[in-house]
Every structure is written in C-alpha cells, then in structure tokens.
Design an enzyme around this catalytic site. Sequence first.
Site, short mmCIF file in Angstrom:
data_model
loop_
_atom_site.label_atom_id
_atom_site.label_comp_id
_atom_site.label_asym_id
_atom_site.label_seq_id
_atom_site.Cartn_x
_atom_site.Cartn_y
_atom_site.Cartn_z
N GLU A 90 0.80 -1.22 0.00
CA GLU A 90 0.00 0.00 0.00
C GLU A 90 0.83 1.27 0.00
OE1 GLU A 90 -3.53 -2.03 2.57
OE2 GLU A 90 -3.09 0.07 2.84
N CYS A 347 -1.43 6.90 9.38
CA CYS A 347 -0.35 6.11 9.99
C CYS A 347 -0.90 4.93 10.76
CB CYS A 347 0.39 6.96 11.01
SG CYS A 347 1.54 8.07 10.28
N1 SAH Z 1 8.12 0.69 10.73
C1 SAH Z 1 8.47 2.04 10.69
C2 SAH Z 1 7.78 2.83 9.60
C3 SAH Z 1 6.33 2.53 9.34
S1 SAH Z 1 5.20 3.02 10.60
C4 SAH Z 1 8.24 2.69 12.03
O1 SAH Z 1 7.56 2.10 12.86
O2 SAH Z 1 8.77 3.77 12.25
C5 SAH Z 1 5.17 4.79 10.41
C6 SAH Z 1 4.72 5.56 11.64
O3 SAH Z 1 3.33 5.29 11.95
C7 SAH Z 1 5.49 5.17 12.88
O4 SAH Z 1 5.95 6.29 13.60
C8 SAH Z 1 4.45 4.41 13.65
O5 SAH Z 1 4.74 4.39 15.01
C9 SAH Z 1 3.19 5.15 13.32
N2 SAH Z 1 1.98 4.41 13.69
C10 SAH Z 1 1.81 3.08 13.74
N3 SAH Z 1 0.56 2.76 14.14
C11 SAH Z 1 -0.08 3.94 14.35
C12 SAH Z 1 -1.41 4.30 14.73
N4 SAH Z 1 -2.34 3.37 14.97
N5 SAH Z 1 -1.72 5.61 14.83
C13 SAH Z 1 -0.79 6.56 14.54
N6 SAH Z 1 0.47 6.28 14.15
C14 SAH Z 1 0.82 5.00 14.06
#
Ligand code: SAH
Length: 361
Positions: A90, A347
Amino acid sequence: MDAHLDGLPMDALRAKLDETGVGGQHAETVFHALHRDLAPLHTLSKLGPRRLSRLLEVAKLSQVQIARAYPSADGTERWIYGLEDGLETEGVLIPMRPGPVPQKGQKSLQRNSLCVSSQVGCPVGCAFCATGRLGLKRSLQASEILGQIAAARRRAAELDRPITHLVFMGMGEPFLNQNALFDVLKILSDPHGWCLDAKHITVSTVGFCDRIDAFAEAFKGRFQLALSLHAGSQALREKLIPAAKQSPLDALHETLKRFPLPGSRYLMLEYLLLPGLNDSPEELEGLCHFAKDLRCIVNLIPFNAFEGCPFRSPNAEEISRAFEHLRNARIPCSIRQEHGQKIHGACGMLSLKQQSFQSVI
Ligand code: SAH
Ligand code: SF4
C-alpha cells in the site's frame, strides 16, 4: 542482487548490461529511461537496433500496478499496489502545506508526500499498529519499492499533483529490509535518476542501533531519519514495541548522538500519543531527557484508533497538554496533522480492509 533491471544501482546496471552484451556504456541512458523519464525501453532507439533488441530480451522489470485507488475528501489518496506474485502492498499520497512562492517559469505551489512501503506486512508487531497484526508476508525487492514509486508518480501526474517528498512510513520496517532500502536510496539519489532532494526523503524506523550506524555510514546523513520513540522509559517502550529490547534507550541515544546531521539537518523523533499510557509526566520527562541533547524535532502523533485495538485516540486537551509539557522543557515540537483516517490511509492503519470503500480505478 535484485533480478529486475529497475532495482539495480548504476554500477550493478553497468555490469549487467556488459555481461548481457547490451554494453555498459549505455547504462546512463537506460537508467535515465527507467528512473527519470519512466519511459518504456522500446523507445530507446538511440541504442541502435541490435543492442536495443538485446536489451528488450534481457530487461526483466518489476510489475507493480495500482490495483485500486481510494480518494478522500481531505485530498489524501490511498493506493493498493498489486505485485507479481499476487500479494498487495500500500501507499498513500498526502497533500502538504504549499511550498514557497514559485520562481518565474516554475509551475506548482503544491507539495505532496508519498508514503512508501518497504515490506508486505511487518515482523515487528507493535501493539498499536494495524500493519503489525499482519505479521511479515515478505520483504519487497528494491525494484518493487521503486515500482511503487513509479506507479505513484504516473498516477500523481494524472491527478496533476506532483510528488515532492517520500516518507518510508508505509507497511513494514525499512531497516529490516536494509539491502533493498539502501539500493533504493542509491537509485533515488543518483544524478541520472529522479533527483528528488535527499532531504525530502525520510526513513522512519523503530530503531536498530547497528542498522542506524550502517545508514549513517552509507549516506552520511543526507536522508532524513525519523525514529519512532513512543515511550520515555525502556519498560513501557518494550511493551509497545517488541523490538525495543534489542536496542535499549541509552544505546539508541548514543547511536543518535553520533548520527551525522550536515547543514541544518535535524532528527525527527516520532512520539505516538496514547492517552493514559505514554503521556504521564514521567514518560514525557523521559522523552524530554532523551531529546534534550539531540538536534531534533519531536513530532507528536495522535494515535489513530482501529477496530479491535486496546487504545484510544487522544482528545484535543490531551494533545495540547503533551505539547505544552515539551514546550516548557524547550524541546522543539510539532503535532502531526493526520490525513486519510476515513479511507484507512493514516499512519498505522494500512492493512485495514478496503471492501467498504469504492475504488476509483
Ligand atoms: N516501521 C516504521 C515505519 C512505518 S510506521 C516505524 O515504525 O517507524 C510509520 C509511523 O506510523 C510510525 O511512527 C508508527 O509508530 C506510526 N503508527 C503506527 N501505528 C499507528 C497508529 N495506529 N496511529 C498513529 N500512528 C501509528
Ligand atoms: Fe512495523 Fe512500524 Fe507498524 Fe511497528 S509501527 S509494526 S515497526 S510498521
């Protein structure tokens, strides 16, 4: 090494063209077509008929297509890419604030960020992340990551919404697909390629000290690093992010202190706001302590709730309380404006089902 021609950095492409009889001297022309112009290879008549037909014989390219597109009223568009083996990954096109006033001859004030996936699913399994619930299906090859970006560039051009920024914040943990990630970054920053400004490319990670060091060594801080911190104490961080055990906070802090930050470059520390959990004065103090001697900006991310998750989103008062805490401690801080919740493009929401939405293609 990637089996597809469009996943090879310039040196590897040159060697491949030599080895297959196309001629390494044509590497720049081929690279240009693959990564800058996104032009079909059969248009490269300047190679001459013999070399061109040899190129078409040997040129295996990644097959990534946008299978479905879900626009949202806030300007976000979520894309589901189909991969050659039938799996899907995605991406999301996210409008940003307009850039500086354009110079004469420049067209667009628009800035759009593309959220890029590095894996199908993710092996890390963070408690708050929908992608983590899928587990890892597989890592993407460099050519598939670039194939996503190419498909996105074509679609964005149709929409007249140029992509100006890339964020590796889609599905997956980029540093657990390090070889492919590094090849992608080399290809993206090659002067014969797309030439997107390296400071407009952000790699987000939950943080593996050795991988961050390797990233620093390979690219000398040219790309933006975002570290998903999400807790001020090691105990809470381990509960939220299982991989945190491998890279304890003090080791992570040491690693980030030596991360090169050329010019006015800074680190981004991402901090998800999970009310009642990581927004207590103690956890926020831990965050301030971690951030205070790093050249960084803390990005507060309001948690996006999804079905079946045990956490809730913060309200406006909880967000501003955390923001004020950081401001009082003089830690530079911003609040992420979330887009695309309605189409599950925000995110941590990637992987959630799309059946209830209508694709426009
Ligand atoms: N794996 C990497 C990049 C992908 S996630 C990482 O974790 O950094 C990208 C961002 O989305 C990260 O900062 C992650 O913590 C955030 N994220 C994950 N789940 C989320 C949610 N339910 N609500 C808001 N941000 C979230
Ligand atoms: Fe993976 Fe990042 Fe989601 Fe954690 S937050 S499960 S590392 S994609």
